[in-house]
Design an enzyme around this catalytic site. Structure first.
Site, short mmCIF file in Angstrom:
data_model
loop_
_atom_site.label_atom_id
_atom_site.label_comp_id
_atom_site.label_asym_id
_atom_site.label_seq_id
_atom_site.Cartn_x
_atom_site.Cartn_y
_atom_site.Cartn_z
N ASP A 105 0.71 -1.23 -0.05
CA ASP A 105 0.03 -0.19 0.20
C ASP A 105 0.78 1.09 -0.04
O ASP A 105 2.14 1.35 -0.29
CB ASP A 105 -1.09 0.03 1.10
CG ASP A 105 -0.44 0.03 2.52
OD1 ASP A 105 0.72 0.47 2.85
OD2 ASP A 105 -1.09 0.03 3.45
N CYS B 31 2.52 -3.66 3.96
CA CYS B 31 1.75 -2.58 4.47
C CYS B 31 2.22 -1.97 5.50
O CYS B 31 3.48 -2.13 5.88
CB CYS B 31 0.23 -3.11 4.53
SG CYS B 31 -0.31 -4.09 5.81
N THR C 253 1.95 -2.74 8.87
CA THR C 253 2.16 -3.77 9.87
C THR C 253 2.35 -5.02 9.20
O THR C 253 3.04 -6.06 9.64
CB THR C 253 1.02 -3.87 10.68
OG1 THR C 253 -0.02 -4.33 9.95
CG2 THR C 253 0.85 -2.52 11.58
N HIS D 177 8.33 -25.38 7.19
CA HIS D 177 6.97 -25.99 7.93
C HIS D 177 5.80 -25.84 7.62
O HIS D 177 5.05 -26.51 7.26
CB HIS D 177 7.07 -25.74 9.45
CG HIS D 177 8.31 -26.29 10.42
ND1 HIS D 177 8.21 -26.44 11.41
CD2 HIS D 177 9.39 -26.97 9.88
CE1 HIS D 177 9.43 -26.95 12.30
NE2 HIS D 177 10.18 -27.10 10.88
C1 RB5 Z 1 -2.31 2.26 6.80
O1 RB5 Z 1 -2.68 3.24 7.33
C2 RB5 Z 1 -2.39 0.86 7.18
O2 RB5 Z 1 -3.69 0.95 8.08
C3 RB5 Z 1 -1.84 -0.22 6.56
O3 RB5 Z 1 -0.60 0.00 5.97
C4 RB5 Z 1 -1.54 -1.60 7.22
O4 RB5 Z 1 -0.63 -1.40 8.37
C5 RB5 Z 1 -3.04 -2.23 7.58
O5 RB5 Z 1 -2.69 -3.46 8.28
#
Ligand code: RB5
Length: 154
Positions: free
Chosen positions: A8, A66, A68, A99
């Site tokens: 993203d 993304c 996280t 695994h």
């Molecule tokens: C975007 O702000 C954030 O929500 C996205 O990058 C991600 O971390 C979602 O899991």
């Protein structure tokens, strides 16, 4: 090996760094977006694009990023046959191939720095599925998909 990349808007810089890193090691990298950091992108769209590319065999494996790594991996894991694992360190990246036969690695651009991310993808791509008792367990995951696949929209 051909590898699909997706991210993203918060993870474009890390995606580009990792694509360059893997290209230098001889991997063919396909970029499924997003491309513009100034345009907010919804992570499920890019998780789906890369997961479908893996499922169809357009690419052998995928890298998703993304903020996280969680949201984009959750989306990818809805595609049958996809095993996307979020990893923040190299040990899990190796084990999820050995695994779990993971076919996508996911990372958080807000969680790992670029040097750690390179180590994580290196472990992921160097590792080999061990089969044996692990194959039976991975098949049990596929059985869950089969159990709910048909009724999912009811
Ligand atoms: C975007 O702000 C954030 O929500 C996205 O990058 C991600 O971390 C979602 O899991």
């Amino acid at each position: 090996m051909k590898v699909g990349f997706g991210c993203d808007h918060v993870a474009i810089e890390l995606k580009n760094i990792l694509m360059e890193h893997l290209k230098e090691k001889g991997y063919e990298c396909v970029d499924y977006g997003t491309y513009d950091p100034n345009v907010k992108a919804n992570y499920p769209e890019y998780g789906l694009k890369v997961a479908e590319a893996v499922m169809r065999g357009e690419v052998e494996k995928g890298v998703l990023i993304c903020g996280t790594g969680i949201g984009i991996s959750l989306a990818a894991n809805k595609v049958p046959g996809i095993r996307a694992a979020v990893c923040s360190e190299p040990y899990s990246a190796r084990l999820t191939v050995e695994h779990n036969n993971a076919n996508i690695i996911a990372m958080g651009a807000r969680v790992v720095g670029s040097e750690l991310a390179k180590m994580i993808v290196d472990e992921f791509f160097d590792a080999k599925f061990q089969g044996g008792r692990h194959e039976m367990r991975v098949n049990m995951i596929s059985d869950i998909e089969k159990k709910y696949g048909a009724e999912w929209h009811e």
